[in-house]
Scaffold this active site. Structure first.
Site, mmCIF file in Angstrom:
data_model
loop_
_atom_site.group_PDB
_atom_site.id
_atom_site.type_symbol
_atom_site.label_atom_id
_atom_site.label_comp_id
_atom_site.label_asym_id
_atom_site.label_seq_id
_atom_site.Cartn_x
_atom_site.Cartn_y
_atom_site.Cartn_z
ATOM 1 N N CYS A 90 -3.924 2.316 -4.448
ATOM 2 C CA CYS A 90 -4.814 3.112 -3.614
ATOM 3 C C CYS A 90 -4.948 4.465 -4.308
ATOM 4 O O CYS A 90 -4.018 5.291 -4.277
ATOM 5 C CB CYS A 90 -4.271 3.268 -2.197
ATOM 6 S SG CYS A 90 -5.338 4.341 -1.221
ATOM 7 N N ASP B 127 -12.870 2.764 -0.593
ATOM 8 C CA ASP B 127 -12.010 3.112 0.530
ATOM 9 C C ASP B 127 -12.603 4.355 1.187
ATOM 10 O O ASP B 127 -12.680 5.404 0.557
ATOM 11 C CB ASP B 127 -10.604 3.394 0.009
ATOM 12 C CG ASP B 127 -9.577 3.487 1.114
ATOM 13 O OD1 ASP B 127 -9.867 3.031 2.220
ATOM 14 O OD2 ASP B 127 -8.477 4.011 0.852
ATOM 15 N N HIS B 128 -13.006 4.214 2.399
ATOM 16 C CA HIS B 128 -13.597 5.312 3.174
ATOM 17 C C HIS B 128 -14.929 5.754 2.558
ATOM 18 O O HIS B 128 -15.284 5.361 1.446
ATOM 19 C CB HIS B 128 -12.674 6.531 3.281
ATOM 20 C CG HIS B 128 -11.306 6.171 3.783
ATOM 21 N ND1 HIS B 128 -10.273 7.062 3.820
ATOM 22 C CD2 HIS B 128 -10.809 5.010 4.294
ATOM 23 C CE1 HIS B 128 -9.194 6.463 4.302
ATOM 24 N NE2 HIS B 128 -9.494 5.216 4.603
ATOM 25 N N HIS C 269 0.860 -1.188 0.000
ATOM 26 C CA HIS C 269 0.000 0.000 0.000
ATOM 27 C C HIS C 269 0.898 1.241 0.000
ATOM 28 O O HIS C 269 1.891 1.287 0.721
ATOM 29 C CB HIS C 269 -0.865 -0.025 1.273
ATOM 30 C CG HIS C 269 -1.902 1.049 1.326
ATOM 31 N ND1 HIS C 269 -1.605 2.359 1.653
ATOM 32 C CD2 HIS C 269 -3.227 1.013 1.105
ATOM 33 C CE1 HIS C 269 -2.719 3.072 1.624
ATOM 34 N NE2 HIS C 269 -3.724 2.279 1.290
ATOM 35 N N TYR D 37 -14.847 4.973 8.050
ATOM 36 C CA TYR D 37 -15.432 3.648 7.846
ATOM 37 C C TYR D 37 -16.903 3.573 8.261
ATOM 38 O O TYR D 37 -17.316 2.656 8.976
ATOM 39 C CB TYR D 37 -14.566 2.581 8.539
ATOM 40 C CG TYR D 37 -13.269 2.388 7.796
ATOM 41 C CD1 TYR D 37 -13.212 1.560 6.683
ATOM 42 C CD2 TYR D 37 -12.111 3.073 8.156
ATOM 43 C CE1 TYR D 37 -12.031 1.395 5.962
ATOM 44 C CE2 TYR D 37 -10.926 2.921 7.444
ATOM 45 C CZ TYR D 37 -10.896 2.081 6.347
ATOM 46 O OH TYR D 37 -9.732 1.920 5.617
ATOM 47 N N HIS E 249 -7.921 0.201 -3.921
ATOM 48 C CA HIS E 249 -8.743 1.056 -3.058
ATOM 49 C C HIS E 249 -9.266 2.159 -3.941
ATOM 50 O O HIS E 249 -8.478 2.939 -4.483
ATOM 51 C CB HIS E 249 -7.884 1.718 -1.972
ATOM 52 C CG HIS E 249 -7.465 0.806 -0.870
ATOM 53 N ND1 HIS E 249 -6.679 1.239 0.177
ATOM 54 C CD2 HIS E 249 -7.727 -0.485 -0.623
ATOM 55 C CE1 HIS E 249 -6.476 0.235 1.014
ATOM 56 N NE2 HIS E 249 -7.090 -0.825 0.543
HETATM 57 C C1 DNO Z 1 -6.728 3.488 5.643
HETATM 58 C C2 DNO Z 1 -6.032 2.383 5.057
HETATM 59 C C3 DNO Z 1 -4.732 2.044 5.760
HETATM 60 C C4 DNO Z 1 -4.137 0.844 5.079
HETATM 61 C C5 DNO Z 1 -2.786 0.439 5.522
HETATM 62 C C6 DNO Z 1 -2.278 -0.629 4.579
HETATM 63 O O1 DNO Z 1 -7.877 3.611 5.538
HETATM 64 O O2 DNO Z 1 -5.882 2.558 3.695
HETATM 65 O O3 DNO Z 1 -5.026 1.665 7.071
HETATM 66 O O4 DNO Z 1 -4.940 -0.243 5.353
HETATM 67 O O5 DNO Z 1 -1.960 1.492 5.546
HETATM 68 O O6 DNO Z 1 -1.238 -1.339 5.140
#
Ligand code: DNO
Length: 389
Positions: free
Chosen positions: A271, A345-346, A233, A363, A298
């Site tokens: 991401c 993601d989020h 990531h 989240y 993501h």
């Molecule tokens: C946040 C996430 C991070 C991610 C870590 C991956 O929302 O994208 O917590 O999971 O950094 O190792």
């Protein structure tokens, strides 16, 4: 793409049942109860997987098996910690959970300054305000030499921000920055973080890069044997914080790390929100270049501002070209010959959940549900259009 959802384990108030109703088929999760550095027991991975499968879902991705800071700095007990990591990867493979996300950010995992940034429609987003971060670094934490890491205009802005903040606001800022966000690693107080930061500043960018490549040289052969695909990531945000080195922020960083250890087990997490927080990262070019090494996605959008600040925009809003990105990712799936797991993601915190205490920053259920639904529609339309042409 496989629609997945991050689940924080049996204690998560957003249950597997709710996730299934959101339409996701896959779960992204971790054994959050295992302290960083310890081996993930095979039986525990297996029982968690069975729990997920009983709910009619599949455990598609581990996010994350965290990498201990001592591995990143190659200090202390790092040799044993690498052995433990190898064993965890082996156990994940044995249990049949074969995609493992991790990151190599030193000291702080993902970082925001404001967890309740109000948007015009009165929903809340996460925000990184550069001048607030600088205000914390220079005037609250008073890191030695910190002022050298900021331009004079930023220092001025940071001073003004610091002066305008109440004690309670300063305490909140500190909590947001150093107490650790969900799924992130590391929770510090002011003194412990200062010492850890200095250790990595001394290590420097080359040192950190070497630690990462040495880690990969040790772990990737084991991943290959275990049938596991590792996917790193990126740094979030993708630039230096506290003067710390960063080594997974740009297209060039990703290219170098794939070249450092050439193996199909050495892959990336795309991401979009993290890489996309830098205007000079061309996400579509990255996806095209690394098309056979993107194992996890993501999907998140950001609205960037001139001074490096940004906030998390709605999934189809913001500065990332989501349509182009999805199109490129679908192209990746053709070169990989399989579907890639993606998660929204989020998500924003919407009115119906704003009074709840159990929602982790970023989240929410409804915000992610909205994001997933928008992305599902987009993926569906782009697939249809490409099949037609
Ligand atoms: C946040 C996430 C991070 C991610 C870590 C991956 O929302 O994208 O917590 O999971 O950094 O190792």
């Amino acid at each position: 793409m496989i629609e997945t959802w991050r689940w924080f384990g049996p204690g998560d108030s957003i249950t597997l049942e709710k996730i299934k109703q959101a339409g996701a088929t896959g779960i992204v999760s971790a054994l959050h109860e295992v302290p960083t550095g310890e081996v993930w027991p095979l039986a525990l991975i297996q029982s968690r997987k069975a729990m997920i499968e009983e709910a009619g879902l599949a455990w598609d991705v581990i996010e994350s098996i965290p990498v201990h800071n001592d591995i990143k700095s190659r200090s202390g007990n790092y040799k044993q910690l690498i052995e433990n990591y190898k064993q965890s990867v082996m156990n994940a493979g044995k249990a049949g959970v074969t995609t493992v996300c991790y990151n190599f950010m030193p000291v702080v995992d993902w970082t925001r300054t404001n967890l309740n940034y109000q948007l015009p429609d009165k929903s809340y987003a996460l925000r990184f305000e550069y001048s607030d971060f600088a205000a914390y670094d220079v005037f609250v934490m008073q890191r030695e030499g910190a002022e050298k890491d900021y331009k004079p205009e930023m220092l001025e802005k940071a001073k003004a921000r610091f002066d305008a903040m109440s004690e309670a606001e300063r305490a909140m800022l500190e909590k947001n920055i150093i107490a650790g966000l969900p799924g992130g690693e590391g929770s510090y107080d002011r003194d412990s973080i200062r010492a850890t930061i200095q250790q990595f500043i001394d290590l420097g960018e080359q040192g950190l890069r070497q630690s990462l490549y040495a880690f990969l040289e040790a772990v990737i052969p084991v991943a290959e044997e275990a049938g596991v695909k590792m996917c790193i990531h990126p740094d979030d945000p993708p630039f230096s914080l506290f003067g710390l080195p960063r080594v997974v922020s740009t297209q060039n960083d990703a290219r170098q790390l794939l070249e450092a250890v050439k193996s199909p087990a050495n892959g990336l997490t795309m991401c979009a929100g993290s890489y996309g927080a830098r205007g000079d990262n061309d996400l579509i070019a990255m996806v095209n270049e690394f098309s056979d090494r993107i194992y996890f996605v993501h999907l998140r959008n950001v609205k960037r501002e001139e001074d490096g600040s940004f906030y998390e925009a709605a999934h189809l809003d913001g500065d990332n070209d989501m349509v182009g990105l999805v199109q490129a990712l679908l192209g990746c799936e053709s070169s990989l010959g399989c579907q890639i797991p993606m998660r929204p993601d989020h998500g924003h915190l919407l009115a119906d959940e704003q009074d709840r205490e159990d929602i982790k920053p970023g989240y929410s259920y409804l915000g992610r549900l909205k994001g997933l639904a928008e992305l599902r529609g987009l993926i569906c339309a782009v697939s249809y259009m490409s099949a037609k042409s």
